[in-house]
Structures are given as C-alpha cells and as structure tokens.
Design an enzyme around this catalytic site. Structure first.
Site, PDB file in Angstrom:
ATOM      1  N   ASP A 147       9.285   4.528  10.803  1.00  0.00           N
ATOM      2  CA  ASP A 147       9.575   5.153   9.511  1.00  0.00           C
ATOM      3  C   ASP A 147      10.104   6.578   9.751  1.00  0.00           C
ATOM      4  O   ASP A 147       9.475   7.363  10.476  1.00  0.00           O
ATOM      5  CB  ASP A 147       8.251   5.196   8.720  1.00  0.00           C
ATOM      6  CG  ASP A 147       8.434   5.526   7.261  1.00  0.00           C
ATOM      7  OD1 ASP A 147       9.502   5.234   6.708  1.00  0.00           O
ATOM      8  OD2 ASP A 147       7.469   6.075   6.670  1.00  0.00           O
ATOM      9  N   HIS A 161       8.242  11.506  -1.817  1.00  0.00           N
ATOM     10  CA  HIS A 161       7.022  11.192  -1.066  1.00  0.00           C
ATOM     11  C   HIS A 161       5.797  11.923  -1.644  1.00  0.00           C
ATOM     12  O   HIS A 161       5.949  12.945  -2.294  1.00  0.00           O
ATOM     13  CB  HIS A 161       7.200  11.600   0.396  1.00  0.00           C
ATOM     14  CG  HIS A 161       8.229  10.788   1.116  1.00  0.00           C
ATOM     15  ND1 HIS A 161       9.403  11.310   1.577  1.00  0.00           N
ATOM     16  CD2 HIS A 161       8.263   9.469   1.423  1.00  0.00           C
ATOM     17  CE1 HIS A 161      10.121  10.352   2.154  1.00  0.00           C
ATOM     18  NE2 HIS A 161       9.452   9.223   2.070  1.00  0.00           N
ATOM     19  N   GLY A 190       9.165   6.509  -1.070  1.00  0.00           N
ATOM     20  CA  GLY A 190       8.416   7.281  -2.063  1.00  0.00           C
ATOM     21  C   GLY A 190       8.007   6.424  -3.242  1.00  0.00           C
ATOM     22  O   GLY A 190       8.080   6.843  -4.399  1.00  0.00           O
ATOM     23  N   ASN A 226       8.518   1.123   0.166  1.00  0.00           N
ATOM     24  CA  ASN A 226       7.626   1.857   1.076  1.00  0.00           C
ATOM     25  C   ASN A 226       6.397   2.413   0.361  1.00  0.00           C
ATOM     26  O   ASN A 226       6.538   3.125  -0.649  1.00  0.00           O
ATOM     27  CB  ASN A 226       8.375   3.043   1.686  1.00  0.00           C
ATOM     28  CG  ASN A 226       9.360   2.621   2.744  1.00  0.00           C
ATOM     29  OD1 ASN A 226       9.772   1.469   2.811  1.00  0.00           O
ATOM     30  ND2 ASN A 226       9.747   3.561   3.585  1.00  0.00           N
ATOM     31  N   ASP A 247       2.799   4.433   1.258  1.00  0.00           N
ATOM     32  CA  ASP A 247       1.882   5.119   2.163  1.00  0.00           C
ATOM     33  C   ASP A 247       0.765   5.787   1.354  1.00  0.00           C
ATOM     34  O   ASP A 247      -0.427   5.522   1.542  1.00  0.00           O
ATOM     35  CB  ASP A 247       2.662   6.154   2.992  1.00  0.00           C
ATOM     36  CG  ASP A 247       1.795   6.799   4.068  1.00  0.00           C
ATOM     37  OD1 ASP A 247       0.587   6.520   4.125  1.00  0.00           O
ATOM     38  OD2 ASP A 247       2.325   7.602   4.855  1.00  0.00           O
TER      39      ASP A 247
HETATM   40  P1  13P Z   1       4.757   7.334  -0.757  1.00  0.00           P
HETATM   41  O1  13P Z   1       4.357   8.708  -0.386  1.00  0.00           O
HETATM   42  O2  13P Z   1       5.190   7.235  -2.182  1.00  0.00           O
HETATM   43  O3  13P Z   1       3.710   6.315  -0.424  1.00  0.00           O
HETATM   44  O4  13P Z   1       6.056   6.967   0.121  1.00  0.00           O
HETATM   45  C1  13P Z   1       5.934   6.440   1.403  1.00  0.00           C
HETATM   46  C2  13P Z   1       7.235   6.370   2.143  1.00  0.00           C
HETATM   47  O5  13P Z   1       8.315   6.452   1.597  1.00  0.00           O
HETATM   48  C3  13P Z   1       7.143   6.178   3.597  1.00  0.00           C
HETATM   49  O6  13P Z   1       8.392   6.220   4.195  1.00  0.00           O
HETATM   50  O1  G3H Z   2       7.495   9.110   4.453  1.00  0.00           O
HETATM   51  C1  G3H Z   2       6.604   9.583   5.118  1.00  0.00           C
HETATM   52  C2  G3H Z   2       5.374   8.803   5.353  1.00  0.00           C
HETATM   53  O2  G3H Z   2       4.553   8.865   4.213  1.00  0.00           O
HETATM   54  C3  G3H Z   2       4.689   9.193   6.624  1.00  0.00           C
HETATM   55  O3  G3H Z   2       4.109  10.442   6.571  1.00  0.00           O
HETATM   56  O4  G3H Z   2       4.600  11.676   8.725  1.00  0.00           O
HETATM   57  O5  G3H Z   2       2.510  12.124   7.385  1.00  0.00           O
HETATM   58  O6  G3H Z   2       2.777   9.988   8.670  1.00  0.00           O
HETATM   59  P1  G3H Z   2       3.472  11.113   7.907  1.00  0.00           P
HETATM   60 ZN    ZN Z   3       9.795   7.520   3.232  1.00  0.00          ZN
END
Ligand code: 13P
Ligand code: G3H
Ligand code: ZN
Length: 304
Positions: free
Chosen positions: A79, A175, A207, A250, A252
């Site tokens: 990612d 994000h 995001g 996506n 996270d």
């Molecule tokens: P979120 O922060 O909305 O979960 O987005 C995650 C993302 O785009 C990881 O690449």
């Molecule tokens: O898009 C970003 C992801 O949410 C990952 O975030 O670099 O904190 O693992 P991170």
């Molecule tokens: Zn992302």
C-alpha cells in the site's frame, strides 16, 4: 488465480474487493479468517511502515504460512509504495501486487516512476496499482480546488503511457478518521467521467473507511477523545462498488477503531486482567466481524 482476473470479474459482475490493512498476526489472521469463512477473495495490504513494524523476514514467512493455511484466494499488496526500491522489497517479500504512489509528483514524473515499476513488476508476474490526483485531509477545501481530483482525460493518458493494471483516483475521500466536516461529499460525477475515459481499468478507492458512529461513541465513552470523526457512508461505498468501476476499496482506519474499541471494552470490564491474549482475542473477533460485514454487505464481493 491472478488479481487481474478477479478484477475483470469484478468489473463484469459489479462488486469490489476489500483491501484491508494489516501490520501483525492478529490483524492478518482476522482479515483472512473472515474471507475464508465467506469464501470471498480479499486483498491484504501492507504499508511501508507496516512492513517495517512486522519485520521483513517475519512477514515473508507469515505470507508463506498463510498460503498453506487458507484456501480462499487472497492477494498480498504493498500500500502506498513511494519508491521503486520499496516495490522491489515487497516483491522480494512474496507480495502479489504493489502500489507505486507517485501522486505527489508532477504528471510526467508520476508516469515515468510508475512505468519503471510496471516494467519490473510485470516481468515478475506482479500487478501494479498507481495513483493520480490527491487525497486531501479534511482541512483542505477540496470542493473549491478541482485540481486535487483526478482529471479524467489525464487518467486516460496515464493508463496509455504506463500500462498500469489499476488506478487509485481522488474523488473526495481522504485517509484517517476525520474525513469530512458536515456532509460527506464524494464526487461520483467525476468517477462517472473517469470510467467513460478508461472503461476497462479497475479503479481503486482509498480513504474509504466509514468510521461507524457506534464505534466512535463507544471509544469516547470508554475514555477516548475522538473529535469530529466522520467517514464515507456505506451506501456510497455500495453504490461505487455495484454501479461503478470501483474494484478495490481500501479500509484501514475502521479496523484500527474495531481493535481499539474491543481492547478498551475488555479492559474496562476486566480491570484486573493482564493477559494480552484475552483482549487481543476480543480485538480479533471485532476485526473479523467488521471485515465480514464489509465484504458481504458493502462491497458485495462474490463468493468463489
Ligand atoms: P482509511 O484511513 O479510510 O481506512 O483509508 C485506508 C487507505 O486508503 C489505505 O491505503
Ligand atoms: O493509507 C495509509 C494506510 O492507512 C497506512 O497507514 O502508513 O500508518 O500504516 P500507515
Ligand atoms: Zn490509501
């Protein structure tokens, strides 16, 4: 099965794949456990910082173990890889797919970095995602600055010049847990224009956490201090999955919230407990339930 084949099927049959971020065995097992029970393909995503946190050798072996453990198709994906070297490292680690994120670069530099990664990755049978347009934070007034959104004509040129397999686009998401002030504004009209220009390209929505109010409220009731948390409404995610060409969504932040809520709840109800296996098991259950819901009810991922 290759990710490009699943994307082709997703475009044809109007569903998307969830791409859930993980960074340790608990998150990895929760996501794969949910997908396995549903028998639906899934993408498990590792950011550069998550790879560092997990550890290259540990992750490499965890991927090998997971391939022996689960029968459902799953794809390990880098990612937001920022450099060519980060993509090479991920490929060495056993990933199926990499994202090269040149979205902060001028168009031509994004093209040449992406093309370099595509040439290398394709020669190793690895898929590539790139990004065009910028995902901005809630502080930026996205609606008044069209330049931040993906330009549909540029998207066409970008695909022609790079031969990339899938494209992350900017249509108003961002994000983290604070995505919008007031109403969520997602530019589905721009998505429609993009898919007219590149109808055969699987599109990716970053995001895309929905930051459920229930989780925010419970975290705050248990001592958290989340302010103005707001995500992408699930009906919008379902719409872009089933009526548009979004093939990968996506998530996270929602998983981070599920983990946090479960641990806070468990420790609040069991203040004398010190065995992390107890509260990490609760975190895994909460993550698995969330992933199950997203795959089945929101992304409408097909069962195999
Ligand atoms: P979120 O922060 O909305 O979960 O987005 C995650 C993302 O785009 C990881 O690449
Ligand atoms: O898009 C970003 C992801 O949410 C990952 O975030 O670099 O904190 O693992 P991170
Ligand atoms: Zn992302």
């Amino acid at each position: 099965m290759k990710l490009t084949e699943v994307y082709k099927d997703a475009l044809k049959n109007h569903y998307s794949l969830g791409a859930f971020n993980f960074y340790n065995l608990e998150s990895m097992k929760s996501i794969l456990g949910a997908a396995e029970k549903l028998n639906s393909p899934v993408i498990i995503a590792v950011s550069e910082s998550a790879l560092k946190y997990f550890g290259f050798e540990y992750l490499k072996n965890a991927i090998i173990s997971a391939r022996k453990t689960y029968s459902v198709p799953f794809f390990v994906h880098l990612d937001h890889g920022k450099t060519f070297d980060a993509c090479v490292t991920a490929i060495d680690c056993g990933f199926d797919s990499v994202m090269i994120d040149g979205s902060a670069l001028p168009f031509e530099e994004n093209v040449s970095l992406t093309k370099k990664v595509v040439d290398f990755a394709h020669s190793h049978n690895i898929q590539v995602e790139a990004e065009l347009g910028k995902l901005k934070g809630v502080e930026d007034d996205v609606s008044s600055n069209e330049a931040l959104f993906t330009d549909p004509k540029e998207a066409k040129l970008f695909i022609e010049k790079t031969g990339v397999d899938s494209l992350a686009i900017a249509i108003g998401t961002s994000h983290g847990v604070n995505k919008f002030v007031g109403e969520a504004k997602i530019r589905v009209d721009i998505l429609t224009q993009i898919e007219k220009e590149i109808p055969n390209t699987p599109l990716v929505l970053h995001g895309a956490s929905s930051i459920p109010q229930k989780l925010t409220d419970e975290i705050n009731a248990l001592g958290g201090t989340l302010k103005n948390a707001k995500g992408v409404p699930e009906d919008v995610l379902e719409e872009v999955s089933t009526k548009h060409n979004i093939c990968k969504i996506n998530v996270d932040s929602d998983l981070r919230m599920a983990t946090t809520v479960a641990i806070r709840r468990y420790l609040s109800n069991n203040p004398a407990e010190v065995d992390p296996r107890k509260y990490l098991t609760e975190a895994m259950k909460e993550m698995e339930a969330l992933v199950t819901h997203k795959i089945k009810d929101v992304m409408k991922t097909k069962s195999m």
